[in-house]
Motif scaffolding. Sequence first.
Motif, short mmCIF file in Angstrom:
data_model
loop_
_atom_site.label_atom_id
_atom_site.label_comp_id
_atom_site.label_asym_id
_atom_site.label_seq_id
_atom_site.Cartn_x
_atom_site.Cartn_y
_atom_site.Cartn_z
N GLY A 258 0.77 -1.23 0.00
CA GLY A 258 0.00 0.00 0.00
C GLY A 258 0.80 1.29 0.00
N PHE A 259 2.13 1.18 -0.10
CA PHE A 259 2.99 2.37 -0.12
C PHE A 259 3.75 2.43 -1.44
N ALA A 260 3.78 3.60 -2.05
CA ALA A 260 4.58 3.83 -3.24
C ALA A 260 6.03 3.96 -2.80
N LEU A 261 6.89 3.09 -3.33
CA LEU A 261 8.30 3.11 -2.91
C LEU A 261 9.18 3.90 -3.86
N SER A 262 8.89 3.81 -5.16
CA SER A 262 9.70 4.56 -6.13
C SER A 262 8.95 4.67 -7.45
N LYS A 263 9.31 5.71 -8.18
CA LYS A 263 8.80 5.90 -9.54
C LYS A 263 9.76 5.16 -10.47
N ILE A 264 9.20 4.33 -11.36
CA ILE A 264 10.03 3.54 -12.27
C ILE A 264 9.55 3.75 -13.70
N ASP A 265 10.38 3.33 -14.66
CA ASP A 265 9.96 3.47 -16.05
C ASP A 265 9.17 2.22 -16.47
N GLU A 266 8.53 2.31 -17.63
CA GLU A 266 7.66 1.23 -18.09
C GLU A 266 8.42 -0.08 -18.28
N GLU A 267 9.65 -0.01 -18.75
CA GLU A 267 10.45 -1.23 -18.96
C GLU A 267 10.71 -1.94 -17.63
N GLU A 268 11.07 -1.18 -16.62
CA GLU A 268 11.30 -1.77 -15.29
C GLU A 268 10.01 -2.33 -14.72
N ALA A 269 8.90 -1.63 -14.95
CA ALA A 269 7.60 -2.11 -14.48
C ALA A 269 7.23 -3.44 -15.15
N ARG A 270 7.45 -3.52 -16.46
CA ARG A 270 7.14 -4.76 -17.19
C ARG A 270 7.99 -5.91 -16.68
N ALA A 271 9.29 -5.66 -16.44
CA ALA A 271 10.18 -6.70 -15.93
C ALA A 271 9.72 -7.18 -14.55
N ALA A 272 9.31 -6.24 -13.70
CA ALA A 272 8.83 -6.62 -12.36
C ALA A 272 7.56 -7.45 -12.45
N LEU A 273 6.62 -7.04 -13.31
CA LEU A 273 5.38 -7.81 -13.48
C LEU A 273 5.65 -9.20 -14.03
N ASP A 274 6.54 -9.30 -15.02
CA ASP A 274 6.89 -10.60 -15.59
C ASP A 274 7.51 -11.51 -14.53
N PHE A 275 8.39 -10.95 -13.71
CA PHE A 275 9.01 -11.72 -12.63
C PHE A 275 7.97 -12.24 -11.65
N LEU A 276 7.07 -11.36 -11.22
CA LEU A 276 6.04 -11.77 -10.26
C LEU A 276 5.10 -12.82 -10.84
N GLU A 277 4.75 -12.66 -12.11
CA GLU A 277 3.89 -13.65 -12.76
C GLU A 277 4.62 -14.99 -12.87
N GLY A 278 5.93 -14.95 -13.13
CA GLY A 278 6.73 -16.17 -13.21
C GLY A 278 6.80 -16.89 -11.88
N ILE A 279 6.95 -16.14 -10.81
CA ILE A 279 6.97 -16.76 -9.47
C ILE A 279 5.63 -17.44 -9.21
N GLY A 280 4.56 -16.77 -9.57
CA GLY A 280 3.24 -17.36 -9.36
C GLY A 280 3.07 -18.64 -10.13
N GLN A 281 3.54 -18.67 -11.38
CA GLN A 281 3.42 -19.89 -12.18
C GLN A 281 4.29 -21.00 -11.61
N ALA A 282 5.50 -20.67 -11.16
CA ALA A 282 6.38 -21.67 -10.56
C ALA A 282 5.73 -22.27 -9.32
N TYR A 283 5.09 -21.44 -8.51
CA TYR A 283 4.41 -21.92 -7.31
C TYR A 283 3.24 -22.83 -7.69
N ASP A 284 2.46 -22.40 -8.68
CA ASP A 284 1.34 -23.22 -9.14
C ASP A 284 1.83 -24.56 -9.67
N ASP A 285 2.93 -24.55 -10.42
CA ASP A 285 3.50 -25.79 -10.95
C ASP A 285 3.97 -26.71 -9.84
N GLU A 286 4.59 -26.13 -8.83
CA GLU A 286 5.08 -26.93 -7.69
C GLU A 286 3.92 -27.57 -6.94
#
Length: 83
Positions: A43-71
């Motif tokens: 619930g807290f904004a930590l930093s302003k980032i660019d769209e490329e960094e945002a996309r990388a973060a979202l892809d990483f988080l989605e990948g973790i979720g898929q890895a957990y689901d697979d496990e």
Amino acid sequence: MEILPDHADLAKVDVSGVRRAINIGLLENERLQPGDWILIHVGFALSKIDEEEARAALDFLEGIGQAYDDELAALRESSIDRR
């Protein structure tokens, strides 16, 4: 999406289709405007980032979720100690 007019330290954001208010007080020295990408944690904004960094973060988080689901799926299908 918007900085709330009655609360300068709050902004309404869209996180993967979920809209909520977050605290932007930690970014008081940043010029924030609708369309900016913000790294948010609990619930807290930590930093302003660019769209490329945002996309990388979202892809990483989605990948973790898929890895957990697979496990979990692999665990359900295992034959160890089925009684």
